[in-house]
Design a protein around this motif. Structure first.
Motif, short mmCIF file in Angstrom:
data_model
loop_
_atom_site.label_atom_id
_atom_site.label_comp_id
_atom_site.label_asym_id
_atom_site.label_seq_id
_atom_site.Cartn_x
_atom_site.Cartn_y
_atom_site.Cartn_z
N GLU A 114 0.71 -1.32 0.00
CA GLU A 114 -0.02 -0.22 0.17
C GLU A 114 0.85 1.28 0.01
N GLU A 115 1.91 1.23 0.70
CA GLU A 115 2.83 2.51 0.91
C GLU A 115 3.23 2.92 -0.28
N ARG A 116 3.97 2.01 -1.27
CA ARG A 116 4.31 2.26 -2.67
C ARG A 116 3.26 2.70 -3.43
N TRP A 117 2.04 2.43 -3.37
CA TRP A 117 0.95 2.98 -4.27
C TRP A 117 0.80 4.26 -3.74
N LYS A 118 1.02 4.57 -2.53
CA LYS A 118 0.74 6.08 -2.18
C LYS A 118 1.74 6.92 -2.70
N GLU A 119 2.95 6.17 -2.77
CA GLU A 119 4.14 7.10 -3.29
C GLU A 119 3.70 7.39 -4.87
N VAL A 120 3.25 6.17 -5.44
CA VAL A 120 2.90 6.52 -6.93
C VAL A 120 1.96 7.66 -7.08
N LEU A 121 0.79 7.72 -6.25
CA LEU A 121 -0.15 8.70 -6.22
C LEU A 121 0.38 10.21 -6.03
N ARG A 122 1.37 10.15 -5.18
CA ARG A 122 1.75 11.54 -4.84
C ARG A 122 2.85 12.07 -5.65
N ARG A 123 3.57 11.22 -6.31
CA ARG A 123 4.17 11.58 -7.48
C ARG A 123 3.51 11.94 -8.74
N ALA A 124 2.36 11.48 -8.77
CA ALA A 124 1.30 12.19 -10.00
C ALA A 124 0.42 13.08 -9.52
N ASP A 125 0.92 13.73 -8.44
CA ASP A 125 0.19 14.89 -7.77
C ASP A 125 -1.33 14.85 -7.56
N LEU A 126 -1.59 13.38 -7.30
CA LEU A 126 -2.71 12.99 -6.75
C LEU A 126 -2.96 12.64 -5.07
N PRO A 127 -4.12 13.01 -4.42
CA PRO A 127 -4.22 12.82 -3.09
C PRO A 127 -4.03 11.34 -2.86
N VAL A 128 -3.33 10.82 -1.51
CA VAL A 128 -3.14 9.37 -1.52
C VAL A 128 -4.45 8.61 -1.11
N THR A 129 -5.60 9.19 -0.86
CA THR A 129 -6.73 8.87 -0.78
C THR A 129 -7.71 8.28 -1.94
N THR A 130 -6.90 9.01 -3.23
CA THR A 130 -7.61 8.80 -4.59
C THR A 130 -8.19 7.14 -4.56
N VAL A 131 -9.38 7.03 -5.24
CA VAL A 131 -10.05 5.92 -5.30
C VAL A 131 -10.56 5.88 -6.91
N PHE A 132 -10.46 5.06 -7.46
CA PHE A 132 -10.94 5.23 -9.04
C PHE A 132 -12.32 4.25 -9.24
N PRO A 133 -13.15 4.73 -9.28
CA PRO A 133 -14.51 4.00 -9.56
C PRO A 133 -14.49 3.30 -10.70
N VAL A 134 -14.66 1.90 -10.79
CA VAL A 134 -14.29 1.13 -11.95
C VAL A 134 -15.04 1.45 -13.25
N THR A 135 -16.46 1.98 -13.24
CA THR A 135 -17.13 2.19 -14.16
C THR A 135 -17.07 3.67 -14.63
N GLY A 136 -16.64 4.54 -13.77
CA GLY A 136 -16.51 6.01 -14.03
C GLY A 136 -15.25 6.32 -15.01
N ASN A 137 -15.18 7.45 -15.53
CA ASN A 137 -14.43 7.94 -16.49
C ASN A 137 -13.10 8.47 -15.60
N VAL A 138 -11.70 8.24 -16.02
CA VAL A 138 -10.62 8.97 -15.79
C VAL A 138 -10.00 9.63 -17.00
N PRO A 139 -9.79 10.78 -16.99
CA PRO A 139 -9.02 11.52 -18.04
C PRO A 139 -7.70 10.56 -18.39
N ASP A 140 -7.49 10.36 -19.75
CA ASP A 140 -6.44 9.38 -20.15
C ASP A 140 -5.18 10.26 -19.68
N GLU A 141 -4.97 11.41 -19.66
CA GLU A 141 -3.82 12.12 -19.12
C GLU A 141 -3.51 11.66 -17.59
N THR A 142 -4.41 11.47 -16.77
CA THR A 142 -4.34 10.61 -15.46
C THR A 142 -3.52 9.41 -15.64
N VAL A 143 -4.19 8.67 -16.53
CA VAL A 143 -3.62 7.19 -16.46
C VAL A 143 -2.18 7.18 -17.00
#
Ligand code: HEM
Length: 174
Positions: free
Chosen positions: A19-48
């Motif tokens: 889990e800690e390394r995933w938080k590091e990935v989110l932080r480095r992508a300038d996203l809050p460490v609590t970010t959850v991606f809803p499976v059927t929701g849309n995420v901008p391609d840039e974020t991916v």
């Protein structure tokens, strides 16, 4: 792109590194460490793409290496769990790949506002399939990683060669 892609990437990182390394990935992508991606929701391609870039930095991997790891995880672990019915009755890597166009078309029917890739097929000879990748996103390395994942899932040795930015040649070695 659908959140399901990032949910799978999250699972992959958490399963392998915690889990800690995933938080590091989110932080480095300038996203809050609590970010959850809803499976059927849309995420901008840039974020991916930003998250993939962040994984490359955190784990010191090339984007091709990340594409291979994602392809293997998506086809051999995540999809069999989440979309199991799509695997039913398909017993070979060849048949699974040949079904991919139809499966991605169905995804559009089942998940609103999805823009999945589509594929064309042409047999060069008995063991060589030319597969054309049709998408505005240009994620050919991920496409190749996923094909290798199919080979692993069915334990079928295969070679994938990129012949252009939207075409690969797949040689089934058995
Ligand atoms: C049961 C297996 C599979 C299912 C249910 C599935 C479903 C999906 C879904 C829901 C998306 C996101 C679409 C969007 O956000 O608009 C996607 C993306 C994608 N899929 Fe699949 N997929 C499967 C296997 C594969 C395989 C084996 C390949 C390659 C041969 C592949 C190639 C891709 C690519 C390259 C993308 C990224 C989006 C793009 O390039 O436009 N998928 N898939």
């Amino acid at each position: 792109m659908k959140g399901v892609i990032l949910d799978s990437i999250r699972d992959l990182v958490v399963d392998k590194f915690g889990e800690e390394r995933w938080k590091e990935v989110l932080r480095r992508a300038d996203l809050p460490v609590t970010t959850v991606f809803p499976v059927t929701g849309n995420v901008p391609d840039e974020t991916v793409l930003k998250i993939i870039g962040s994984i490359c930095d955190v784990f010191n991997l090339t984007s091709k290496e990340v594409a291979e790891a994602f392809g293997e995880y998506w086809v051999t672990v995540y999809m069999p769990k989440v979309y199991k019915p799509y695997y039913r009755g398909i017993n070979t890597a060849r048949d699974f790949l040949l079904k991919m166009d139809e499966i991605h078309r169905k995804v559009t029917e089942n998940i609103s506002d999805a823009h999945p890739p589509r594929f064309d097929y042409k047999w060069k000879d008995r063991n060589t399939l030319i597969m054309k990748y049709k998408s505005q996103r240009g994620l050919i390395d991920i496409f190749i990683g996923l094909i290798n994942g199919v080979g692993k899932f069915y334990e079928t040795p295969l070679d994938v060669n990129k012949i252009s930015d939207n075409e690969v040649e797949i040689t089934f070695l058995e």
